[in-house]
Design an enzyme around this catalytic site. Structure first.
Site, PDB file in Angstrom:
ATOM      1  N   HIS A 151      -8.597   2.690  -3.102  1.00  0.00           N
ATOM      2  CA  HIS A 151      -6.984   2.846  -2.998  1.00  0.00           C
ATOM      3  C   HIS A 151      -6.410   2.073  -3.800  1.00  0.00           C
ATOM      4  O   HIS A 151      -6.299   0.684  -3.661  1.00  0.00           O
ATOM      5  CB  HIS A 151      -6.744   2.273  -1.772  1.00  0.00           C
ATOM      6  CG  HIS A 151      -5.877   1.855  -0.651  1.00  0.00           C
ATOM      7  ND1 HIS A 151      -4.956   2.388  -1.264  1.00  0.00           N
ATOM      8  CD2 HIS A 151      -5.261   1.035  -0.038  1.00  0.00           C
ATOM      9  CE1 HIS A 151      -3.581   1.810  -1.080  1.00  0.00           C
ATOM     10  NE2 HIS A 151      -4.138   0.241  -0.404  1.00  0.00           N
TER      11      HIS A 151
ATOM     12  N   CYS B 127      -0.695   2.872   6.564  1.00  0.00           N
ATOM     13  CA  CYS B 127      -0.429   0.830   6.789  1.00  0.00           C
ATOM     14  C   CYS B 127      -0.325   0.740   5.583  1.00  0.00           C
ATOM     15  O   CYS B 127      -0.256   0.832   4.462  1.00  0.00           O
ATOM     16  CB  CYS B 127      -2.431   0.978   7.812  1.00  0.00           C
ATOM     17  SG  CYS B 127      -2.729   1.007   6.957  1.00  0.00           S
TER      18      CYS B 127
ATOM     19  N   CYS C 151       0.503  -0.948  -0.279  1.00  0.00           N
ATOM     20  CA  CYS C 151      -0.031   0.006   0.148  1.00  0.00           C
ATOM     21  C   CYS C 151       0.612   1.466   0.255  1.00  0.00           C
ATOM     22  O   CYS C 151       0.805   2.616  -0.494  1.00  0.00           O
ATOM     23  CB  CYS C 151      -0.728   0.189   1.260  1.00  0.00           C
ATOM     24  SG  CYS C 151      -1.900  -0.994   1.460  1.00  0.00           S
TER      25      CYS C 151
END
EC number: 2.3.1.16
Length: 391
Positions: A347, A377, A95
């Protein structure tokens, strides 16, 4: 503020409109084309930056296969005005990939290994699914909880540990859509969205300059009616309080303070500090707490000094504990994700790190902030943070 020669400055930021992965605007656009379009347009917008000076294109991408394989950074760079003599690399920190791309460029500038970089990232989750070609090692369960690779369950765990209720999560999800819609209507995304062609729901080619992921019709009642997405019995995390699966790319032009001064460029911001940290994979979403604490300490700052924060909304059940332990939950409406977040915008893994960083810089500019934190995160238990100062 005055710049030091090896300061790392952000010259400009742009991103594509965020598209829904299922039948969305980017369904007929490849990830390399999306990336190349974005890089080209951002360089065109910054005429003082000579593409020949680009040392390296550093591009975040998680699922590096199919159209995103074979070093997509180079594939995209070759389709832009950047000459073949410039280099390119693709990086993955899941991520946090494009924030890691920014950190890699920053570290090069700080150590005198280049002056001008193009950084960012892409993920076409509609063309390359999240689990395509992934083969997890079963022996990992000897070292970490078996469900650590199931991000939704780690969010359930974190929410339960911190007493986060279903209603709190639904309110947070609603807030994301409302703020993103408000930002769209008020033109707050105008400077960051680089328009590009895509296909509407009827199959017609058109130019998009807005995010198609935002749902202004979202209500608290509608969110409350959704079933748990990951833990059918007793779960609280739903599709409405999780980051959307979307397609998108983001891009920044980064350079040394000396080169910016030489070119007469007024940067958006300077990087004050950077940090990464690890946590137990079972509470993956808690990573921004230690990484932000580490970054603030390196900058000689505390959270009280920070004007605005962009925290990637992987899950509401993850974001709320992070904000609580960073001691900003009571200041959320004044400081945090003022233009919504990943619950509304999505995302796309490789894109998000540079996306939240660039959005933060625009929020700071529009609201007169000086210091900002972008943090997120990272799957399997990491956090990554950048502290920016507006100049």
């Amino acid at each position: 503020m005055s710049l030091n020669p090896r300061d790392v400055v952000i010259v400009d930021f742009g991103r594509t409109p965020m598209g829904r992965s299922k039948g969305g605007m980017h369904r007929n656009t490849r990830a390399e084309d999306m990336s190349a379009h974005l890089i080209s347009k951002l360089l065109e917008r910054n005429g003082k930056v000579d593409p020949k000076e680009v040392e390296d294109v550093i591009w975040g991408c998680v699922n590096q296969t199919l159209e995103q394989g074979w070093n997509i950074a180079r594939m995209a760079s070759l389709m832009t005005q950047i000459p073949h003599t410039s280099a390119a690399q693709t990086v993955s920190r899941l991520c946090g990939s494009s924030m890691s791309a920014l950190h890699t460029a920053a570290q090069a500038i700080m150590t005198g290994n280049g002056d001008v970089f193009v950084v960012g990232g892409v993920e076409h989750m509609g063309h390359v699914s999240m689990m395509h070609g992934v083969d997890p090692n079963p022996h990992l369960s000897l070292h970490a909880a078996k469900a650590s690779g199931m991000m939704g369950l780690t969010a359930e765990m974190l929410g339960k540990m911190h007493g986060i209720t279903r209603e709190q999560q639904d309110l947070f999800g609603l807030r994301s859509h409302q703020l993103a819609h408000k930002a769209t209507v008020e033109g707050k995304f105008k400077d960051e969205i680089i328009p590009m062609q895509g296909y509407d729901e009827n199959g017609f080619l058109k130019v998009f300059d807005f995010d198609e992921t935002i749902r202004p019709e979202t209500t608290l009642e509608g969110l409350a009616s959704l079933k748990p997405a990951f833990n059918p019995k007793g779960g609280t995390v739903t599709a409405g309080t999780s980051s959307q699966i979307t397609d998108g790319a983001s891009c920044m032009i980064v350079m040394s303070g000396q080169r910016a001064m030489d070119l007469g460029i007024q940067p958006l911001a300077v990087i004050r500090s950077m940090a990464v940290a690890g946590v137990d994979p079972a509470i993956m979403g808690y990573g921004p707490v230690p990484s932000t604490q580490k970054a603030l300490k390196r900058a000689g700052l505390t959270m009280a000094d920070i004007d605005f924060i962009e925290l990637n909304e992987a899950f509401a059940a993850q974001a709320l504990p992070v904000l609580k332990d960073l001691k900003v939950l009571d200041k959320m409406d004044e400081k945090v994700n003022l233009h919504g977040g990943a619950i509304a915008l999505g995302h796309p893994f490789g894109c998000s790190g540079a996306r939240i960083s660039g959005t933060l810089l625009n929020v700071m500019k529009q609201n007169g902030g000086t210091l900002g934190v972008a943090t997120m995160c990272v799957g399997l238990g990491q956090g990554i943070t950048t502290v920016f100062e507006r100049v």
